[in-house]
Design a protein around this motif. Structure first.
Motif, mmCIF file in Angstrom:
data_model
loop_
_atom_site.group_PDB
_atom_site.id
_atom_site.type_symbol
_atom_site.label_atom_id
_atom_site.label_comp_id
_atom_site.label_asym_id
_atom_site.label_seq_id
_atom_site.Cartn_x
_atom_site.Cartn_y
_atom_site.Cartn_z
ATOM 1 N N ILE A 1 -31.939 -14.946 6.647
ATOM 2 C CA ILE A 1 -32.461 -15.945 5.710
ATOM 3 C C ILE A 1 -33.986 -15.994 5.815
ATOM 4 O O ILE A 1 -34.696 -16.009 4.812
ATOM 5 C CB ILE A 1 -31.849 -17.329 5.992
ATOM 6 N N ARG A 2 -34.494 -16.031 7.051
ATOM 7 C CA ARG A 2 -35.924 -16.194 7.290
ATOM 8 C C ARG A 2 -36.749 -15.084 6.648
ATOM 9 O O ARG A 2 -37.825 -15.321 6.121
ATOM 10 C CB ARG A 2 -36.198 -16.253 8.788
ATOM 11 N N VAL A 3 -36.257 -13.856 6.679
ATOM 12 C CA VAL A 3 -37.036 -12.730 6.147
ATOM 13 C C VAL A 3 -36.665 -12.391 4.709
ATOM 14 O O VAL A 3 -37.224 -11.461 4.130
ATOM 15 C CB VAL A 3 -36.889 -11.467 7.041
ATOM 16 N N GLY A 4 -35.726 -13.132 4.116
ATOM 17 C CA GLY A 4 -35.351 -12.888 2.726
ATOM 18 C C GLY A 4 -34.550 -11.628 2.535
ATOM 19 O O GLY A 4 -34.640 -10.976 1.489
ATOM 20 N N ASP A 5 -33.766 -11.251 3.515
ATOM 21 C CA ASP A 5 -32.922 -10.059 3.452
ATOM 22 C C ASP A 5 -31.982 -10.158 2.256
ATOM 23 O O ASP A 5 -31.416 -11.216 1.969
ATOM 24 C CB ASP A 5 -32.117 -9.940 4.746
ATOM 25 N N THR A 6 -31.786 -9.039 1.547
ATOM 26 C CA THR A 6 -30.897 -9.054 0.386
ATOM 27 C C THR A 6 -29.447 -9.306 0.791
ATOM 28 O O THR A 6 -28.663 -9.784 -0.012
ATOM 29 C CB THR A 6 -30.978 -7.717 -0.386
ATOM 30 N N GLY A 7 -29.085 -9.016 2.031
ATOM 31 C CA GLY A 7 -27.725 -9.264 2.511
ATOM 32 C C GLY A 7 -27.570 -10.613 3.193
ATOM 33 O O GLY A 7 -26.577 -10.864 3.862
ATOM 34 N N ALA A 8 -28.565 -11.491 3.023
ATOM 35 C CA ALA A 8 -28.519 -12.806 3.667
ATOM 36 C C ALA A 8 -27.418 -13.666 3.050
ATOM 37 O O ALA A 8 -27.108 -13.536 1.866
ATOM 38 C CB ALA A 8 -29.859 -13.508 3.523
ATOM 39 N N PRO A 9 -26.815 -14.542 3.842
ATOM 40 C CA PRO A 9 -25.782 -15.437 3.310
ATOM 41 C C PRO A 9 -26.324 -16.301 2.174
ATOM 42 O O PRO A 9 -27.480 -16.721 2.194
ATOM 43 C CB PRO A 9 -25.406 -16.298 4.511
ATOM 44 N N THR A 10 -25.461 -16.564 1.187
ATOM 45 C CA THR A 10 -25.853 -17.397 0.048
ATOM 46 C C THR A 10 -25.033 -18.671 -0.042
ATOM 47 O O THR A 10 -25.205 -19.455 -0.966
ATOM 48 C CB THR A 10 -25.713 -16.610 -1.269
ATOM 49 N N SER A 11 -24.121 -18.876 0.906
ATOM 50 C CA SER A 11 -23.315 -20.100 0.929
ATOM 51 C C SER A 11 -22.952 -20.421 2.379
ATOM 52 O O SER A 11 -23.103 -19.577 3.271
ATOM 53 C CB SER A 11 -22.032 -19.918 0.098
ATOM 54 N N ALA A 12 -22.459 -21.640 2.574
ATOM 55 C CA ALA A 12 -22.066 -22.050 3.930
ATOM 56 C C ALA A 12 -20.933 -21.168 4.452
ATOM 57 O O ALA A 12 -20.922 -20.799 5.631
ATOM 58 C CB ALA A 12 -21.654 -23.523 3.942
ATOM 59 N N SER A 13 -19.996 -20.802 3.587
ATOM 60 C CA SER A 13 -18.878 -19.971 4.056
ATOM 61 C C SER A 13 -19.357 -18.572 4.439
ATOM 62 O O SER A 13 -18.883 -17.998 5.425
ATOM 63 C CB SER A 13 -17.775 -19.907 3.000
ATOM 64 N N GLU A 14 -20.322 -18.017 3.699
ATOM 65 C CA GLU A 14 -20.869 -16.714 4.067
ATOM 66 C C GLU A 14 -21.655 -16.803 5.378
ATOM 67 O O GLU A 14 -21.623 -15.869 6.184
ATOM 68 C CB GLU A 14 -21.776 -16.176 2.958
ATOM 69 N N PHE A 15 -22.364 -17.926 5.571
ATOM 70 C CA PHE A 15 -23.106 -18.094 6.820
ATOM 71 C C PHE A 15 -22.138 -18.201 7.993
ATOM 72 O O PHE A 15 -22.364 -17.611 9.041
ATOM 73 C CB PHE A 15 -24.009 -19.334 6.738
ATOM 74 N N ARG A 16 -21.034 -18.941 7.803
ATOM 75 C CA ARG A 16 -20.020 -19.041 8.857
ATOM 76 C C ARG A 16 -19.445 -17.667 9.167
ATOM 77 O O ARG A 16 -19.226 -17.324 10.334
ATOM 78 C CB ARG A 16 -18.914 -20.014 8.442
ATOM 79 N N ASP A 17 -19.176 -16.865 8.137
ATOM 80 C CA ASP A 17 -18.677 -15.500 8.354
ATOM 81 C C ASP A 17 -19.680 -14.667 9.148
ATOM 82 O O ASP A 17 -19.301 -13.920 10.045
ATOM 83 C CB ASP A 17 -18.396 -14.808 7.019
ATOM 84 N N ALA A 18 -20.972 -14.813 8.813
ATOM 85 C CA ALA A 18 -22.004 -14.052 9.517
ATOM 86 C C ALA A 18 -22.075 -14.449 10.986
ATOM 87 O O ALA A 18 -22.222 -13.597 11.858
ATOM 88 C CB ALA A 18 -23.362 -14.263 8.841
#
Length: 164
Positions: free
Chosen positions: A56-73
């Motif tokens: 998220i911090r570096v703006g990666d294109t594969g960064a999570p876009t939702s809470a569920s994706e962040f939990r998966d990560a």
């Protein structure tokens, strides 16, 4: 006559002393191992949250876009099976205008919010992970989550880098 002989007999004293000390010794050993495991899980949670937050911090294109994706990560970095990890994990990613506001909200429990913000935004990431504890006596130094579980926390605050 036989009572005096029985009272002065010392042949089983070592076995009785060992039987009295053994439960305490086993409890200390199991508790020490369990505290080591909790330290390992806590460190793994911290590292997983840091890795997911960095995207998220570096703006990666594969960064999570939702809470569920962040939990998966986060769960992808944990050593537990995904479904088990997801059942124990709560996360929150929130945007703030300054570090003082983020600091004031850091103690709140995560509520599955997600706002990754944009360039230069202040982001507060919070995660709690419920971990079962076999020896409840040793949980006194941790935040309790029921009779036989503790909550492990991971928090990080950062300013998003320029994405360009």
């Amino acid at each position: 006559m036989w009572t005096r002989a029985f009272a002065s007999d010392r042949q089983g004293a070592t076995a009785i002393e060992f039987a009295l000390v053994l439960p305490l010794l086993i409890g200390i050993i199991v508790g020490t191992v369990e505290i080591g495991i909790v330290g390992l899980v806590s460190n793994t949670l911290d590292n997983s949250v840091q890795a997911a937050s960095r995207k998220i911090r570096v703006g990666d294109t594969g960064a999570p876009t939702s809470a569920s994706e962040f939990r998966d990560a986060v769960c992808s970095g944990m050593f537990e099976p995904r479904n088990s990890c997801l059942a124990k994990l709560n996360v929150s990613v929130r945007k703030f205008s300054n570090f003082a506001s983020a600091s004031a909200a850091a103690g709140d429990a995560p509520a599955n919010q997600f706002d990754r913000g944009g360039e230069g935004d202040i982001i507060l990431v919070k995660a709690t992970y419920r971990w079962p504890f076999f020896m409840p006596f040793f949980t006194l130094d941790y935040q309790q989550s029921g009779a036989a579980a503790v909550l492990l926390d991971a928090r990080t605050t950062f300013k998003n880098e320029p994405f360009g």
